[in-house]
Design a protein around this motif. Structure first.
Motif, short mmCIF file in Angstrom:
data_model
loop_
_atom_site.label_atom_id
_atom_site.label_comp_id
_atom_site.label_asym_id
_atom_site.label_seq_id
_atom_site.Cartn_x
_atom_site.Cartn_y
_atom_site.Cartn_z
N ASN A 178 0.83 -1.21 0.00
CA ASN A 178 0.00 0.00 0.00
C ASN A 178 0.87 1.26 0.00
O ASN A 178 0.57 2.23 -0.70
N SER A 182 1.09 3.94 -3.09
CA SER A 182 0.76 5.36 -2.90
C SER A 182 2.00 6.24 -3.08
O SER A 182 1.92 7.35 -3.60
N ASN A 185 2.59 6.79 -6.75
CA ASN A 185 1.62 7.74 -7.34
C ASN A 185 1.97 9.18 -7.02
O ASN A 185 1.71 10.09 -7.81
#
Length: 225
Positions: A178, A182, A185
């Motif tokens: 996770n 993230s 991104n």
């Protein structure tokens, strides 16, 4: 406006101690989730793999379909696997666990079966001559002798699971994945590097612990070497 010279977060550096201190709880939660998903997946895979390997060993006709199906499952891309399981489990941790269990079966079944097949026939005959029944023969003789090969498969399956857990980030249950997802991104360098390094550390630590467990459970292999 330039970032302060001592603010590695503002400068978005790869190595940043401030990230470790300021995101300690986030990192800890991600590590715990990563470990839980890995452990549950591998344990469930082991529970399924043992009877499948026993069935393939006792009934020769079962070996081909068991090995064939588990091998086909291993070739399915992870994204496709999760997509196929999505209607059954939804966007949940169970989806990730189910996918990892299916991936682990190939490695576990093959190695357990190889270990069982490697048990010398004369050893089985000697045990039967001493009055060992099928269950006692399996538990006291065959499984211990198959343990080195089985542990080799377990180590590979565990390390693979540590890596594959990160793919679960696509459904929000990827542990350290996770943070990697993230971080990519947002181009958060410290987060991507830290989470990636922690994945490697977990994989190496798990492999070392399983190797030590193997050496403890199979003392005869140390004496022979």
């Amino acid at each position: 406006m330039t970032a302060p010279p001592d603010d590695c977060l503002a400068r978005n550096e790869w190595l940043c101690g401030a990230y470790l201190t300021s995101r300690r709880e986030i990192l800890w939660d991600a590590v715990v989730q990563h470990l839980e998903l890995t452990a549950v997946s591998v344990l469930l895979g082991l529970v399924l793999a043992v009877p499948l390997a026993l069935a393939a060993r006792r009934r020769r006709w079962a070996a081909v379909p068991v090995l064939g199906v588990t091998t086909i499952l291993y070739t399915v891309p992870s994204l496709a696997m999760f997509s196929l399981l999505l209607p059954v489990y939804g966007l949940s941790a169970s989806l990730v666990v189910a996918g990892l269990v299916l991936y682990s079966l190939t490695l576990l079944v093959r190695n357990i079966l190889a270990g069982l097949r490697a048990v010398p026939a004369e050893t089985r005959q000697a045990a039967r001559g001493m009055g060992y029944g099928p269950v006692r023969l399996l538990v006291a003789v065959e499984l211990p002798l198959a343990l080195p090969a089985a542990m080799a498969g377990l180590r590979i399956a565990t390390v693979s699971a540590v890596s594959l857990v990160t793919v679960g980030a696509i459904v929000g249950y990827g542990g350290l994945g996770n943070l990697i997802y993230s971080g990519m991104n947002t181009y958060f360098k410290a987060q991507v590097l830290t989470a990636s390094v922690l994945c490697v550390v977990i994989a190496v630590a798990a492999d070392v612990l399983l190797l030590l467990a193997q050496r403890i459970l199979t003392p005869w292999t140390r004496r022979r070497s």
